[in-house]
Motif scaffolding. Structure first.
Motif, PDB file in Angstrom:
ATOM      1  N   GLY A 423       0.809  -1.212   0.000  1.00 56.59           N
ATOM      2  CA  GLY A 423       0.000   0.000   0.000  1.00 56.59           C
ATOM      3  C   GLY A 423       0.835   1.251   0.000  1.00 56.59           C
ATOM      4  N   THR A 440      -4.493   0.471  -1.056  1.00 55.81           N
ATOM      5  CA  THR A 440      -3.929  -0.833  -0.723  1.00 55.81           C
ATOM      6  C   THR A 440      -4.343  -1.854  -1.782  1.00 55.81           C
ATOM      7  OG1 THR A 440      -4.060  -0.343   1.646  1.00 55.81           O
ATOM      8  CG2 THR A 440      -3.771  -2.628   1.035  1.00 55.81           C
ATOM      9  N   LYS A 442      -4.292  -6.036  -2.246  1.00 57.43           N
ATOM     10  CA  LYS A 442      -4.047  -7.288  -1.527  1.00 57.43           C
ATOM     11  C   LYS A 442      -4.447  -8.477  -2.415  1.00 57.43           C
ATOM     12  CE  LYS A 442      -6.736  -5.780   1.745  1.00 57.43           C
ATOM     13  NZ  LYS A 442      -7.529  -5.618   2.977  1.00 57.43           N
ATOM     14  N   ARG A 512      -9.589   1.605   8.965  1.00 56.20           N
ATOM     15  CA  ARG A 512      -8.186   1.476   9.380  1.00 56.20           C
ATOM     16  C   ARG A 512      -7.980   2.107  10.751  1.00 56.20           C
ATOM     17  NH1 ARG A 512      -3.241   3.223   5.569  1.00 56.20           N
ATOM     18  NH2 ARG A 512      -4.057   1.356   4.553  1.00 56.20           N
ATOM     19  N   ASP A 527      -6.284  -3.098   8.992  1.00 56.05           N
ATOM     20  CA  ASP A 527      -7.424  -2.818   8.114  1.00 56.05           C
ATOM     21  C   ASP A 527      -8.480  -3.890   8.335  1.00 56.05           C
ATOM     22  OD1 ASP A 527      -6.406  -0.560   7.013  1.00 56.05           O
ATOM     23  OD2 ASP A 527      -5.693  -1.486   5.168  1.00 56.05           O
ATOM     24  N   ASN A 558      -0.673  -4.696   9.130  1.00 55.75           N
ATOM     25  CA  ASN A 558       0.233  -3.949   8.257  1.00 55.75           C
ATOM     26  C   ASN A 558       1.352  -3.285   9.043  1.00 55.75           C
ATOM     27  OD1 ASN A 558      -2.582  -4.007   7.196  1.00 55.75           O
ATOM     28  ND2 ASN A 558      -1.612  -3.177   5.369  1.00 55.75           N
TER      29      ASN A 558
END
Length: 563
Positions: A423, A440, A442, A512, A527, A558
């Motif tokens: 991110g 971000t 993923k 977040r 997150d 993270n």
């Protein structure tokens, strides 16, 4: 009719005048009394002192002085005001007086207005301690010399009569430090040139013996104060050291103090922290102001860096980002020192007794944006406020992060995934907060890909301390389901006589929660994402397909790095 208008005008003038004192946004107020001293002479005192929009050194009672015009003066040290025009307009004198019907504020225009001035009959002892190690480099060393000369200029211009007593020490090795010493002497037109020449003649060499220089400077101040004349000792008001360095001490040693060590465990550091900073000299605390810049030889360890210099300073140290800030910091420091003598002198007619007020501006004066402070000064023996570090402009927050990702999704039978993410985050500072955005990406192995984005808030100073991170946004889930679905399909065929054909794109909301740290400029956050998607199925042996709605829950842990 003319008499009526004259009377009306007079009444309006009185009402306006009363309003100026009654509704004043900027004033000093107190109770003025006259008594007889032991010698039979009159003693003029001001007590129960309060103020609004004007601040000064804490005081409970002031004894007035008799001026040449036989008025009585009261001085308020370190006086400052929020009033836009400062003290230039002068403070007007008012008395709380009975007018035959009631008590009101009455203006006395025969009393001269209060003005700001410098009272420089005290003695201030200052030791300037300058790093002369080779790590500065020629260019930065020249900036340091110019900043130190600017510091001397400001002190001299504010008090050219020698009330400031100044000494200078340059340090690198301990032996060189003993040689680069200019003894404490009154700062006058005669000595100023020799002080400037001394700074120009300083030379760089290897090593940094900061602790030794501070120890030596404190001893020199103690010896100087103890040897002052009786009249100077009566005027002695303040003593301080102003030290600059571009790195940690790596050279100070004394077998009587202990074996040298690193960081906070260094016995010489502990000695200076405990026995030099705020040491009592002549009944006054020796204040230590430390200005530091990270040189090339200082490791990126903000916690240790801040802790070391905090221990060497009476208040918070001034930790600068680069040498371009140095001259402004030395100038700020000199101005703050001179504010000890900055005062407003207010005047009272000798024969009046009772409540009095000096006002600045009137009720029509626009208020400043910040709230007006109303203060009642504390007892005289309370610690006086020390200079604060200047505000430095915060840099924008720019960071990258990586994630470990976990997801659970419903699909007739729940299925789970693990994955990784990357991110990018940014924020622009505004007051105590910073505003920006986050993105971000993923990927869950054998499962979906997520792309999240949204606004982000940072609350706090993420450069020098830590800040809280909060963000919320949209999450898009793209279907890439693979081998993980084979076991699900087998159960679908066995249990439901159906099979999965594909996932459609889904969407959800992401929240977040995180915090920045000073640990190698890392920041940490989580997150949490919840959303929905649809999947396509068909009954075995039938060509038609149908759609079912499902939900998913995604959690990522993270760690990011702030540039």
């Amino acid at each position: 009719m003319r008499k009526f208008f004259c009377l009306l005008a007079g009444m309006l003038a009185c009402m306006v005048a009363f309003g100026q004192a009654e509704n004043a946004k900027y004033y000093i107020e107190g109770d003025y009394e006259i008594s007889r001293g032991n010698n039979g002479q009159f003693v003029y005192t001001l007590s129960n002192i309060t103020s609004k929009g004007i601040t000064f050194a804490p005081v409970q009672k002031i004894v007035g002085n008799v001026e040449d015009d036989e008025s009585i003066s009261f001085s308020f040290d370190k006086a400052e005001t929020d009033y836009p025009g400062g003290f230039d307009e002068g403070l007007k004198f008012w008395k709380w007086q009975y007018d035959g019907k009631e008590y009101k504020w009455q203006r006395d225009s025969e009393v001269k207005d209060a003005r700001q001035q410098f009272k420089t009959d005290g003695v201030m002892v200052v030791m300037l301690i300058l790093d002369c190690s080779t790590s500065l480099g020629e260019v930065n060393f020249a900036k340091l010399q110019n900043a130190a000369i600017k510091f001397i200029d400001i002190l001299y211009n504010a008090s050219p009569n020698g009330s400031v007593r100044l000494g200078i020490i340059g340090f690198n090795t301990m032996s060189n430090t003993d040689k680069m010493v200019l003894g404490i002497q009154p700062l006058t037109s005669d000595t100023k040139s020799s002080m400037v020449r001394f700074i120009h003649d300083l030379s760089m060499y290897n090593n940094t013996s900061l602790y030794y220089a501070m120890h030596k400077g404190a001893d020199m101040i103690g010896s100087y104060v103890s040897s002052m004349s009786a009249s100077d000792r009566e005027k002695y008001d303040y003593a301080c050291m102003v030290s600059f360095t571009d790195g940690y001490d790596n050279h100070s040693a004394d077998e009587r103090i202990g074996i040298p060590d690193k960081g906070l465990d260094n016995p010489y550091y502990q000695y200076v922290r405990d026995n030099v900073v705020d040491k009592l000299i002549g009944g006054k605390e020796l204040k230590s102001y430390v200005i530091a810049i990270k040189g090339n030889d200082v490791a990126e360890d903000n916690q240790l860096y801040q802790a070391v210099f905090k221990g060497l300073a009476s208040d918070s140290p001034f930790l600068l980002e680069d040498f371009n800030q140095l001259e402004a910091q030395f100038e700020q420091m000199a101005q703050e020192l001179m504010k000890r003598w900055q005062n407003v002198t207010c005047y009272v007619p000798a024969a009046y007794r009772g409540k009095i007020r000096w006002t600045l501006g009137d009720e029509r004066t626009p208020a400043r944006v910040e709230p007006v402070r109303e203060t009642k000064p504390a007892p005289k023996n309370e610690p006086k406020a020390e200079p604060k570090a200047p505000k430095t402009k915060m840099k924008s927050f720019i960071g990258v992060n990586g994630a470990a990702d976990f997801e659970v999704a419903s699909a007739k039978k729940p299925i789970s995934y693990v994955g990784l993410g990357v991110g990018f985050d940014f924020a622009v500072p505004y007051n105590k907060s910073s505003f920006g955005g986050m993105t971000t990406l993923k990927y869950c192995f054998g499962g979906p890909t997520h792309f999240s984005f949204g606004p982000m808030l940072l609350y706090g100073d993420y450069v020098n301390r830590h800040a809280f991170m909060l963000a919320a946004g949209l999450d898009l889930r793209f279907a890439t389901a693979g081998v993980n679905y084979l076991s699900v399909n087998k159960k679908l065929r066995d249990w439901y006589n159906m099979q999965w054909t594909k996932d459609n794109m889904g969407a959800g909301a992401v929240l977040r929660l995180g915090v920045t740290t000073q640990l190698h400029q890392l920041y940490f956050f989580t997150d949490i994402t919840v959303g929905g998607y649809s999947a396509m199925y068909n009954n075995i042996g039938e060509p038609s397909t149908y759609k079912l709605s499902h939900v998913y829950f995604n959690l990522s842990l993270n760690v990011g790095y702030r540039f």
